[in-house]
Design an enzyme around this catalytic site. Structure first.
Site, PDB file in Angstrom:
ATOM      1  CG  LEU A  17      69.282 -23.534   2.625  1.00 24.67           C
ATOM      2  CD1 LEU A  17      69.911 -24.610   3.482  1.00 24.67           C
ATOM      3  CD2 LEU A  17      68.485 -24.172   1.494  1.00 24.67           C
ATOM      4  CB  VAL A  86      55.890 -18.199  -5.444  1.00 25.13           C
ATOM      5  CG1 VAL A  86      57.273 -18.204  -4.853  1.00 25.13           C
ATOM      6  CG2 VAL A  86      54.855 -18.556  -4.409  1.00 25.13           C
ATOM      7  CE  LYS A 148      65.795 -32.630   4.826  1.00 27.09           C
ATOM      8  NZ  LYS A 148      66.096 -33.526   5.881  1.00 27.09           N
ATOM      9  CG  ASP A 177      70.479 -36.311   0.512  1.00 27.84           C
ATOM     10  OD1 ASP A 177      71.217 -35.935   1.439  1.00 27.84           O
ATOM     11  OD2 ASP A 177      69.644 -37.223   0.626  1.00 27.84           O
ATOM     12  CG  HIS A 178      72.951 -31.299   3.453  1.00 30.98           C
ATOM     13  ND1 HIS A 178      71.633 -31.379   3.815  1.00 30.98           N
ATOM     14  CD2 HIS A 178      73.663 -31.570   4.567  1.00 30.98           C
ATOM     15  CE1 HIS A 178      71.569 -31.684   5.092  1.00 30.98           C
ATOM     16  NE2 HIS A 178      72.775 -31.797   5.579  1.00 30.98           N
ATOM     17  CD  GLU A 216      69.227 -34.381  13.528  1.00 25.24           C
ATOM     18  OE1 GLU A 216      69.487 -33.216  13.227  1.00 25.24           O
ATOM     19  OE2 GLU A 216      68.130 -34.906  13.295  1.00 25.24           O
ATOM     20  CG  HIS A 240      69.814 -36.917   4.859  1.00 22.46           C
ATOM     21  ND1 HIS A 240      70.002 -36.110   3.773  1.00 22.46           N
ATOM     22  CD2 HIS A 240      69.148 -36.160   5.767  1.00 22.46           C
ATOM     23  CE1 HIS A 240      69.476 -34.917   4.015  1.00 22.46           C
ATOM     24  NE2 HIS A 240      68.951 -34.922   5.213  1.00 22.46           N
TER      25      HIS A 240
HETATM   26  P1  NAD Z   1      62.707 -20.126   5.740  1.00 17.97           P
HETATM   27  O1  NAD Z   1      61.314 -20.248   6.241  1.00 17.97           O
HETATM   28  O2  NAD Z   1      63.764 -19.564   6.604  1.00 17.97           O
HETATM   29  O3  NAD Z   1      62.681 -19.263   4.390  1.00 17.97           O
HETATM   30  C1  NAD Z   1      61.672 -19.401   3.417  1.00 17.97           C
HETATM   31  C2  NAD Z   1      61.847 -18.368   2.320  1.00 17.97           C
HETATM   32  O4  NAD Z   1      60.739 -18.496   1.419  1.00 17.97           O
HETATM   33  C3  NAD Z   1      61.861 -16.911   2.805  1.00 17.97           C
HETATM   34  O5  NAD Z   1      62.818 -16.203   2.053  1.00 17.97           O
HETATM   35  C4  NAD Z   1      60.451 -16.429   2.429  1.00 17.97           C
HETATM   36  O6  NAD Z   1      60.357 -15.054   2.165  1.00 17.97           O
HETATM   37  C5  NAD Z   1      60.201 -17.200   1.151  1.00 17.97           C
HETATM   38  N1  NAD Z   1      58.775 -17.312   0.857  1.00 17.97           N
HETATM   39  C6  NAD Z   1      57.817 -17.864   1.630  1.00 17.97           C
HETATM   40  N2  NAD Z   1      56.594 -17.720   1.035  1.00 17.97           N
HETATM   41  C7  NAD Z   1      56.812 -17.080  -0.136  1.00 17.97           C
HETATM   42  C8  NAD Z   1      55.971 -16.646  -1.190  1.00 17.97           C
HETATM   43  N3  NAD Z   1      54.636 -16.843  -1.169  1.00 17.97           N
HETATM   44  N4  NAD Z   1      56.538 -15.985  -2.249  1.00 17.97           N
HETATM   45  C9  NAD Z   1      57.872 -15.759  -2.286  1.00 17.97           C
HETATM   46  N5  NAD Z   1      58.729 -16.177  -1.328  1.00 17.97           N
HETATM   47  C10 NAD Z   1      58.198 -16.803  -0.255  1.00 17.97           C
HETATM   48  O7  NAD Z   1      63.097 -21.592   5.211  1.00 17.97           O
HETATM   49  P2  NAD Z   1      64.561 -22.225   5.053  1.00 17.97           P
HETATM   50  O8  NAD Z   1      64.959 -22.852   6.329  1.00 17.97           O
HETATM   51  O9  NAD Z   1      65.466 -21.233   4.433  1.00 17.97           O
HETATM   52  O10 NAD Z   1      64.279 -23.429   4.052  1.00 17.97           O
HETATM   53  C11 NAD Z   1      63.982 -23.242   2.674  1.00 17.97           C
HETATM   54  C12 NAD Z   1      63.819 -24.609   2.015  1.00 17.97           C
HETATM   55  O11 NAD Z   1      65.005 -25.359   2.158  1.00 17.97           O
HETATM   56  C13 NAD Z   1      62.708 -25.475   2.629  1.00 17.97           C
HETATM   57  O12 NAD Z   1      62.149 -26.258   1.613  1.00 17.97           O
HETATM   58  C14 NAD Z   1      63.443 -26.372   3.600  1.00 17.97           C
HETATM   59  O13 NAD Z   1      62.774 -27.589   3.816  1.00 17.97           O
HETATM   60  C15 NAD Z   1      64.733 -26.589   2.821  1.00 17.97           C
HETATM   61  N6  NAD Z   1      65.873 -26.920   3.680  1.00 17.97           N
HETATM   62  C16 NAD Z   1      66.332 -26.047   4.620  1.00 17.97           C
HETATM   63  C17 NAD Z   1      67.430 -26.378   5.388  1.00 17.97           C
HETATM   64  C18 NAD Z   1      68.002 -25.428   6.416  1.00 17.97           C
HETATM   65  O14 NAD Z   1      69.068 -25.745   6.966  1.00 17.97           O
HETATM   66  N7  NAD Z   1      67.378 -24.295   6.691  1.00 17.97           N
HETATM   67  C19 NAD Z   1      68.060 -27.622   5.214  1.00 17.97           C
HETATM   68  C20 NAD Z   1      67.571 -28.493   4.245  1.00 17.97           C
HETATM   69  C21 NAD Z   1      66.475 -28.122   3.485  1.00 17.97           C
END
Ligand code: NAD
Length: 470
Positions: A17, A86, A148, A177-178, A216, A240
């Site tokens: 993201l 974290v 989300k 909620d984008h 989709e 959404h």
């Molecule tokens: P991702 O798995 O690509 O990235 C997760 C991130 O969390 C990484 O930077 C990782 O290093 C970090 N992380 C994981 N465990 C950790 C820990 N113990 N301590 C510190 N950092 C830690 O996930 P993403 O796709 O980037 O999504 C992130 C959030 O956004 C999720 O909640 C996902 O549901 C939400 N989201 C993502 C998208 C998307 O398009 N990717 C869209 C809507 C919502």
């Protein structure tokens, strides 16, 4: 232009993201001058990156938008990386020290945004540490942006909310909620506010039915593991679809408080019995396509062989308000469907002598535009309104969703985010459906990849003498 001195601390800085959406969004705000020299970003994640490596990641994620490599470099020089787990208290102490240092260096006036782009199970523990280790600033503002999913049912959402509320007040929490940041959706709310002519016909008195589709074409792809714990109902309808439904059916607020107006709608979601859910809701799961080129959901390597997780849901929602009580609102979302398509279609009643359109279709994807179906004689007024708010030039130059939402957060503007009461009401409704479905084992797969879902979805509307327009 109003300046926005701010320190943004991004949890999940190495994630998908962040690089796909958040760095480009921040970069556009930088190019437009909303973020000038007085901003800094602390990226945190588990990986042991250096600042230099972090800069290279940020630069490459914005390279296609930058007018020069120097511009991208200048932007990335505001980014700092902190390797972080974290659960580790010491890391929050480091975060606090770096935050103070950057606050002084960039004159950030104590304004802080904490953006949680990590898995939801970390939201509570991060919020607790931010408070306990005193990372929140005492001057300026502290805003929390969270992605989300916000819980997986009402109970877990409430627990999460309680955890967040130990550190942040409701008005400091910006639940993303984008869809609410999308230009079409933003314009829709604006148009409703400004045009009584249109606003007056957005009632059950004139409307035959409303259809909200978020189809989709892609399958679950590599997200099978996540999807097995979620399904279409939780992944798309709870957030959404119900948000879009609330925006189109709310009473346009005279005081501009859209969140309150949406809460009112979501509190009018029907209290369906199990029998009504069986009658009004359809679930589906895709099998392979007719040419055997697209595999079935169950063939995904992270999916159980006999999975009963739904990849499609369609439903009929009857709001309990006077404005809408006899107007069916049909909703539909699914994976691996015939084409990518997001729209809100409003079909009007054919009332003798009336000058209202036959239908208006607000298309959000694959491209953003409005289609008006109307006789020549009646179209002028409505066409003028729609052209004003949905002209191609404005839609194409409007900020992308994440850009708009981050700017809103910096401006303390919370209308495009979901309030806790909205989330709560949505989960209560979705839990009713989930509970009813859990009582029976569905016969899956029941639709072919590359179609618009199970036949039962078409029958749902046919029973009422309607049909899906798209
Ligand atoms: P991702 O798995 O690509 O990235 C997760 C991130 O969390 C990484 O930077 C990782 O290093 C970090 N992380 C994981 N465990 C950790 C820990 N113990 N301590 C510190 N950092 C830690 O996930 P993403 O796709 O980037 O999504 C992130 C959030 O956004 C999720 O909640 C996902 O549901 C939400 N989201 C993502 C998208 C998307 O398009 N990717 C869209 C809507 C919502």
């Amino acid at each position: 232009m109003k300046k926005h001195p701010v320190l943004i601390t991004l949890f999940g800085a190495t994630g998908d993201l962040a690089s796909r959406k958040l760095y480009p969004a921040l970069f556009k705000l930088y190019q437009k001058g909303f973020l000038a020299e007085d901003f800094a970003v602390i990226g945190t994640a588990r990986r042991p990156w250096t600042d230099e490596y972090f800069h290279s990641v940020v630069e490459s994620s914005v390279s296609s938008l930058a007018t020069s490599s120097n511009e991208a470099k200048q932007f990335a020089s505001h980014f700092y990386y902190l390797s972080h787990n974290v659960n580790d208290t010491n890391h929050y102490i480091k975060l606090k020290e770096l935050s103070k240092e950057l606050d002084n260096r960039y004159q950030l006036q104590g304004n802080r945004i904490f953006y949680l782009a990590v898995a939801p199970q970390f939201f509570g523990v991060i919020a607790k540490h931010l408070k306990d280790q005193d990372v929140l600033s005492k001057v300026g503002y502290n805003h929390l942006i969270i992605e989300k999913p916000f819980g997986h049912d009402y109970q877990s959402a409430e627990e999460l909310n309680t955890a967040l509320r130990t550190a942040f007040k409701e008005e400091q929490i910006y639940r993303i909620d984008h869809y609410l940041g999308k230009p079409m959706i933003q314009q829709l709310a604006l148009m409703r506010k400004d045009n009584t002519a249109l606003e007056n016909i957005l009632t059950g008195e004139y409307i035959k039915n409303i259809q909200i589709t978020l189809a989709e074409e892609v399958s679950v792809e590599e997200r099978g593991g996540y999807y097995e714990t979620s399904g279409a109902l939780r992944d798309m309808l709870q957030n959404h679809i119900l948000q879009v439904l609330a925006l189109i059916t709310m009473d346009t607020p005279l005081d501009g408080n859209i969140r309150k107006a949406k809460i009112n709608v979501l509190n009018q979601l029907p209290n369906y019995t199990n029998e009504e859910i069986t009658e009004y809701f359809v679930r589906g799961q895709y099998g392979e396509d007719s040419a055997h080129t697209k595999p079935a959901y169950r063939a995904n390597e992270h999916v159980a062989n006999e999975s009963t997780v739904e990849t499609f849901v369609a439903g009929k929602i009857s709001l309990q308000s006077n404005r809408w009580k006899n107007t069916p609102i049909y909703v539909r979302t699914g994976k691996s469907m015939a084409h990518k398509h997001t729209s809100i279609v409003i079909q009007f009643k054919e009332l003798p002598g009336s000058e209202i359109p036959r239908s208006i279709n607000f298309m959000i994807a694959p491209d953003e535009r409005v289609q008006l179906d109307s006789s020549e004689a009646t179209s002028t007024l409505y066409r003028a309104i729609l052209n004003k708010y949905f002209n191609q030039k404005e839609l194409q130059t409007a900020p992308e969703a994440y850009e708009k939402l981050i700017l809103d957060c910096m401006n303390h503007e919370s209308n495009s985010f979901s309030a806790w009461e909205e989330v709560a009401a949505s989960w209560k409704f979705v839990d009713l459906i989930r509970d009813a479905w859990n009582k029976e084992t569905p016969s899956f797969p029941n639709y072919q990849s590359g179609t618009m879902g199970p036949i039962a979805s078409d029958k749902l509307l046919e029973k009422d003498g309607h049909q899906w327009i798209i």
